[in-house]
Design an enzyme around this catalytic site. Structure first.
Site, PDB file in Angstrom:
ATOM      1  N   CYS A  98       0.665  -1.168  -0.110  1.00 25.18           N
ATOM      2  CA  CYS A  98      -0.190   0.050  -0.161  1.00 25.18           C
ATOM      3  C   CYS A  98       0.824   1.181   0.063  1.00 25.18           C
ATOM      4  CB  CYS A  98      -0.903  -0.058   1.398  1.00 25.18           C
ATOM      5  SG  CYS A  98      -1.933   1.409   1.427  1.00 25.18           S
ATOM      6  N   GLU A 256      -0.545   1.726   9.803  1.00 24.42           N
ATOM      7  CA  GLU A 256      -1.978   2.551  10.291  1.00 24.42           C
ATOM      8  C   GLU A 256      -1.593   3.047  11.703  1.00 24.42           C
ATOM      9  OE1 GLU A 256      -1.944   0.021   8.126  1.00 24.42           O
ATOM     10  OE2 GLU A 256      -3.025   1.272   6.747  1.00 24.42           O
ATOM     11  N   HIS A 291     -13.565   4.705  -2.564  1.00 23.62           N
ATOM     12  CA  HIS A 291     -12.401   3.731  -2.086  1.00 23.62           C
ATOM     13  C   HIS A 291     -12.294   2.263  -2.334  1.00 23.62           C
ATOM     14  CE1 HIS A 291      -8.856   3.891   0.326  1.00 23.62           C
ATOM     15  NE2 HIS A 291      -9.340   3.147   1.305  1.00 23.62           N
ATOM     16  N   GLU A 442      -6.256  -6.453   5.776  1.00 18.85           N
ATOM     17  CA  GLU A 442      -6.689  -5.156   4.920  1.00 18.85           C
ATOM     18  C   GLU A 442      -7.682  -5.505   3.883  1.00 18.85           C
ATOM     19  OE1 GLU A 442      -3.907  -3.202   2.311  1.00 18.85           O
ATOM     20  OE2 GLU A 442      -5.031  -1.432   2.221  1.00 18.85           O
TER      21      GLU A 442
HETATM   22  C1  LIG Z   1      -5.276  -2.089   7.261  1.00 20.15           C
HETATM   23  C2  LIG Z   1      -6.526  -1.257   7.258  1.00 20.15           C
HETATM   24  C3  LIG Z   1      -6.333   0.214   6.736  1.00 20.15           C
HETATM   25  C4  LIG Z   1      -7.411   1.051   6.926  1.00 20.15           C
HETATM   26  N1  LIG Z   1      -7.112   2.324   6.631  1.00 20.15           N
HETATM   27  C5  LIG Z   1      -8.249   3.258   6.799  1.00 20.15           C
HETATM   28  C6  LIG Z   1      -8.052   4.783   6.634  1.00 20.15           C
HETATM   29  O1  LIG Z   1      -6.999   5.010   5.991  1.00 20.15           O
HETATM   30  N2  LIG Z   1      -9.053   5.435   7.059  1.00 20.15           N
HETATM   31  C7  LIG Z   1     -10.124   5.180   7.747  1.00 20.15           C
HETATM   32  O2  LIG Z   1     -11.022   6.018   8.024  1.00 20.15           O
HETATM   33  N3  LIG Z   1     -10.262   3.807   7.815  1.00 20.15           N
HETATM   34  C8  LIG Z   1      -9.474   3.049   7.372  1.00 20.15           C
HETATM   35  N4  LIG Z   1      -9.646   1.808   7.719  1.00 20.15           N
HETATM   36  C9  LIG Z   1     -10.854   1.366   8.475  1.00 20.15           C
HETATM   37  C10 LIG Z   1     -11.843   0.393   7.689  1.00 20.15           C
HETATM   38  O3  LIG Z   1     -12.610   1.305   7.133  1.00 20.15           O
HETATM   39  C11 LIG Z   1     -12.567  -0.375   9.073  1.00 20.15           C
HETATM   40  O4  LIG Z   1     -11.642  -1.377   9.373  1.00 20.15           O
HETATM   41  C12 LIG Z   1     -13.805  -1.034   8.457  1.00 20.15           C
HETATM   42  O5  LIG Z   1     -14.753   0.052   8.085  1.00 20.15           O
HETATM   43  C13 LIG Z   1     -14.354  -1.835   9.286  1.00 20.15           C
HETATM   44  O6  LIG Z   1     -14.456  -1.398  10.748  1.00 20.15           O
HETATM   45  P1  LIG Z   1     -13.891  -2.085  12.101  1.00 20.15           P
HETATM   46  O7  LIG Z   1     -12.637  -2.385  11.629  1.00 20.15           O
HETATM   47  O8  LIG Z   1     -14.259  -1.169  13.045  1.00 20.15           O
HETATM   48  O9  LIG Z   1     -14.771  -3.090  12.180  1.00 20.15           O
HETATM   49  P2  LIG Z   1     -16.184  -3.695  12.754  1.00 20.15           P
HETATM   50  O10 LIG Z   1     -17.067  -2.472  12.116  1.00 20.15           O
HETATM   51  O11 LIG Z   1     -16.095  -3.863  14.279  1.00 20.15           O
HETATM   52  O12 LIG Z   1     -16.712  -4.959  11.819  1.00 20.15           O
HETATM   53  C14 LIG Z   1     -16.265  -6.429  12.307  1.00 20.15           C
HETATM   54  C15 LIG Z   1     -17.408  -6.936  12.150  1.00 20.15           C
HETATM   55  O13 LIG Z   1     -18.395  -6.675  12.819  1.00 20.15           O
HETATM   56  C16 LIG Z   1     -19.850  -6.487  11.835  1.00 20.15           C
HETATM   57  N5  LIG Z   1     -20.808  -5.310  12.568  1.00 20.15           N
HETATM   58  C17 LIG Z   1     -19.993  -3.750  12.629  1.00 20.15           C
HETATM   59  N6  LIG Z   1     -21.143  -3.448  12.967  1.00 20.15           N
HETATM   60  C18 LIG Z   1     -22.308  -4.185  13.170  1.00 20.15           C
HETATM   61  C19 LIG Z   1     -23.669  -3.864  13.740  1.00 20.15           C
HETATM   62  N7  LIG Z   1     -24.069  -2.657  13.938  1.00 20.15           N
HETATM   63  N8  LIG Z   1     -24.276  -4.840  13.659  1.00 20.15           N
HETATM   64  C20 LIG Z   1     -23.894  -6.108  13.011  1.00 20.15           C
HETATM   65  N9  LIG Z   1     -22.780  -6.391  12.776  1.00 20.15           N
HETATM   66  C21 LIG Z   1     -21.783  -5.431  12.503  1.00 20.15           C
HETATM   67  C22 LIG Z   1     -19.013  -6.187  10.617  1.00 20.15           C
HETATM   68  O14 LIG Z   1     -19.847  -6.470   9.348  1.00 20.15           O
HETATM   69  C23 LIG Z   1     -17.987  -7.238  10.654  1.00 20.15           C
HETATM   70  O15 LIG Z   1     -18.154  -8.247  10.267  1.00 20.15           O
HETATM   71  C24 LIG Z   1      -8.794   0.832   7.721  1.00 20.15           C
HETATM   72  C25 LIG Z   1      -8.676  -0.523   8.046  1.00 20.15           C
HETATM   73  C26 LIG Z   1      -7.696  -1.517   7.753  1.00 20.15           C
HETATM   74  C27 LIG Z   1      -7.688  -2.795   8.333  1.00 20.15           C
END
Ligand SMILES: Cc1cc2nc3c(=O)[nH]c(=O)nc-3n(C[C@H](O)[C@H](O)[C@H](O)COP(=O)(O)OP(=O)(O)OC[C@H]3O[C@@H](n4cnc5c(N)ncnc54)[C@H](O)[C@@H]3O)c2cc1C
Length: 482
Positions: A98, A256, A291, A442
Site C-alpha cells: 500500500c 496505520e 475507495h 486489509e
Molecule cells: C489495513 C487497514 C487500513 C485502513 N485504513 C483506513 C483509513 O486510512 N482511513 C479510515 O478512515 N479507515 C481505515 N480503515 C478502517 C476500515 O474502513 C474499517 O476497518 C472497516 O470499516 C471496518 O470497521 P472495523 O474495523 O471497526 O470493524 P467492525 O465495524 O467492528 O466490523 C467487524 C465485524 O462486525 C460487523 N459489524 C459491525 N457493526 C455491526 C452492527 N452494527 N451490527 C452487526 N454487525 C456489525 C461487521 O460487518 C464485521 O463483520 C482501515 C482498515 C484496515 C484494516
C-alpha cells in the site's frame, strides 16, 4: 509538484506526536519502523516527476489549470476515474504494498460533492471553504490522510448513545473562530507520514447525533493530536536484517495509526460540515465507493507481484511444468483480473455529479471490494500451496549469515540447481510477507467489511425491477390484474 526528496524534506518540517512500541518518534523519514511506509508514499511523488509516468501520475487542476499530482485531483471525466485505477495498479507493481495516498484522494472527491449538496440545500458555504483548502493542497502537493473510521465502541449503538461519547469524533465546543474536537480516528493509513488529515463522519447519523456530524481538515501536528502507530505482522524483522522482512524497502500495508484528538481547535475556514446529519449517509457512501473502486487497482498490482513470485518459486522448486501448478497460476491471474475488470467497469460506468466531478458506479464499485475480500485470500492460499511449507519454517537470516549454519542452510534449501538457494529464501520471504496476516486483513476490512458492501449491493440492485422482468416473462399476475 514535489518529488520524492522534497516530500521527505517536507515531512521533516512537521512535528507530529507519534508513539511506536513505547518510543516517541522524532523523524518518520529515518525511523526503521516507519521509513518503509515513507518510501512507499514517496513513490507517488517520485513517479509523478518521471516523464515516463506523467500521463497516469499527473492531471490538470480544474481550479488553477496547473499540472498537479493525480493524488490531489478532483476527477473531471470517466477517463480520470480509469486513470486512477491504472495508476494504482502501476504503483503497486513497484512497491508490492500500500502506498497510502488514495484514502485522502477519495475523501477529497467525496467532500467536493457533499459540500456542494449541503450548501445547495442549507445555504452554507462549506464548498467554497473546501475548494480554497483544496487549492492549497494542490499547490503544495500535500499528502492527505482520509480519516473516516471512528473507534465506534458498541457497534449496535449510534454515537449519541455510546457510554463514552468520544468513541466517535465530535464537536465539544463551537466558538466564534472555529470548533473544538474530541475523539479519535482508527486504522489511519499513512497518517504518520501525511501532512494533514481530512476528517469525515463514519456512519449515517440520526437526530441527536448532530455533534458527530463533523468534516474538517486538521494538520497532523495540530495541538491536541496524538498518533499511536500500529503493529504489523513480523514488523520487528525490520530491526533485525533485510532478507527476513520480505519487502524491506516498502513494508506491508499502510502503516496505520490510532489518532487521538484531544480538544483540537479547527478554524471555521477548515470546517466542511458541522451538524448536517442528513448528509452523513451519502458522504460515507461516496467516500466508501471511491475507495472500493481502488481495490481492483492497488490489490491487483500487488497480486501481479505475488503471482510473479509464485511462478518464479515454481521454477525454483522444479514444479513449473506440472499441470496443476499451471492451472493454479491461471486461477490466481483470473481472480486478480476479475477485480481489475470490476474497477474499470465502475469507472467507465461513472457519471458527472451536480458539483461537476465524476463519481463511480456505486453498485459496481462495491462488487470490486466484495470480490477483494475473497479473491485476495484465495490468491494467497494458492501462493502458499505452490511455494511449499518452507515459507513457514525457514531459519532466521542471522543463521543464514552465520559460519556454523549458513552453508548447511544453503545446501539443504537448494532446489532446482539453476537457482541460488539464497534467492529462493529471499523469494519465500517476499511471498510470506505479501500473503500473511496484516496484508490479508486489509483486504477484508479496508474500505469497509464485507457486510457493508452487501448492504450497498442490496440497496443498488433494484430488486423490484428484477422481479418485474421475471414476472413479465413468466406471464404472472394476469388473473389478479384482470
Ligand atoms: C489495513 C487497514 C487500513 C485502513 N485504513 C483506513 C483509513 O486510512 N482511513 C479510515 O478512515 N479507515 C481505515 N480503515 C478502517 C476500515 O474502513 C474499517 O476497518 C472497516 O470499516 C471496518 O470497521 P472495523 O474495523 O471497526 O470493524 P467492525 O465495524 O467492528 O466490523 C467487524 C465485524 O462486525 C460487523 N459489524 C459491525 N457493526 C455491526 C452492527 N452494527 N451490527 C452487526 N454487525 C456489525 C461487521 O460487518 C464485521 O463483520 C482501515 C482498515 C484496515 C484494516
Amino acid at each position: 509538484m514535489m518529488n520524492g526528496k522534497q516530500y521527505r524534506e517536507s515531512l521533516k518540517k512537521l512535528k507530529p506526536i507519534i508513539y511506536c512500541n513505547g518510543e516517541k518518534i522524532e523523524d518518520v523519514t529515518t525511523h526503521p519502523m516507519i521509513r518503509p511506509h515513507v518510501n512507499s508514499a514517496a513513490m507517488t511523488y517520485e513517479l509523478a516527476s518521471d516523464p515516463l509516468y506523467q500521463n497516469l501520475m499527473t492531471a490538470r487542476s480544474h481550479l488553477t489549470g496547473k499540472t498537479i499530482n493525480r493524488f490531489t485531483h478532483i476527477h473531471q471525466s470517466k477517463e480520470d476515474l480509469v486513470s486512477k485505477v491504472k495508476m494504482l495498479r502501476m504503483i503497486a507493481n513497484k512497491t508490492g504494498t500500500c502506498f497510502q495516498r488514495c484514502v485522502g484522494l477519495d475523501a477529497m472527491n467525496a467532500t467536493f460533492m457533499t459540500t456542494y449538496d449541503i450548501d445547495k440545500k442549507c445555504g452554507t458555504e462549506y464548498h467554497k471553504r473546501f475548494v480554497k483548502w483544496l487549492e492549497y493542497v494542490q499547490e503544495n502537493d500535500l499528502m492527505i490522510a482520509g480519516s473516516m473510521t471512528d473507534p465506534k465502541g458498541n457497534r449496535s449503538l449510534k454515537p449519541s448513545a455510546q457510554a463514552d461519547p468520544d468513541l466517535f469524533t465530535r464537536v465539544v465546543e463551537k466558538r466564534d473562530d472555529g470548533v473544538v474536537l474530541c475523539g479519535a480516528k482508527a486504522h489511519q493509513t499513512g497518517m504518520a507520514n501525511s501532512h494533514e488529515m481530512l476528517i469525515l463522519p463514519t456512519t449515517n447519523l440520526l437526530p441527536g447525533d448532530e455533534a458527530w456530524a463533523i468534516a474538517c481538515a486538521v494538520p497532523v501536528d495540530a495541538e491536541g493530536v496524538t498518533h499511536i502507530f500500529g503493529r504489523q505482522t513480523n514488523d520487528q524483522r525490520r530491526l533485525q536484517g533485510h532478507i527476513d522482512t520480505g519487502n524491506a524497502e516498502y513494508a506491508i500495508v499502510g502503516g496505520e495509526t490510532l489518532t487521538v484528538l484531544d480538544h483540537v481547535f479547527v478554524p471555521w475556514d477548515r470546517v466542511f460540515m458541522c451538524g448536517e446529519i442528513e448528509f452523513a449517509q451519502d458522504y460515507v457512501t461516496r467516500f466508501a465507493s471511491y475507495h472500493r473502486q481502488n481495490y481492483g487497482g492497488c490489490k491487483v498490482g500487488n497480486s501481479d507481484v505475488l503471482i510473479g513470485a509464485t511462478a518464479l518459486m515454481a521454477d525454483m522448486n522444479g514444479t513449473a511444468r506440472a499441470s496443476h501448478v499451471k492451472d493454479k497460476l491461471i486461477e490466481m491471474t483470473h481472480l486478480a483480473e476479475t477485480m481489475y475488470c470490476c474497477s474499470l467497469a465502475c469507472s467507465y460506468e461513472g457519471h458527472r455529479t451536480e458539483a461537476g466531478n465524476y463519481y463511480v458506479d456505486t453498485l459496481l464499485a462495491n462488487e470490486v471490494k466484495l470480490n477483494c475480500t475473497r479473491n485476495i485470500y484465495e490468491i494467497a492460499r494458492l501462493a502458499h500451496d505452490i511455494a511449499g511449507g518452507f515459507i513457514a519454517t525457514l531459519p532466521y537470516e542471522k543463521d543464514l549469515m552465520a559460519p556454523e549454519t549458513g552453508d548447511l542452510i544453503r545446501k539443504f534449501l537448494a532446489a532446482n540447481a539453476e537457482f541460488d538457494a539464497v534467492d529462493r529464501i529471499k523469494l519465500a520471504r517476499l511471498i510470506e510477507n505479501m500473503s500473511g496476516g496484516t496484508a490479508l486483513a486489509e483486504s477484508m476490512h479496508g474500505a469497509g467489511s464485507p457486510q457493508a458492501m452487501k448492504v450497498m449491493i442490496l440497496r443498488e440492485s433494484n430488486m423490484d425491477r428484477k422481479k418485474e422482468l421475471a414476472a413479465d416473462l413468466a406471464d404472472l399476475f394476469c388473473e389478479k390484474e384482470a
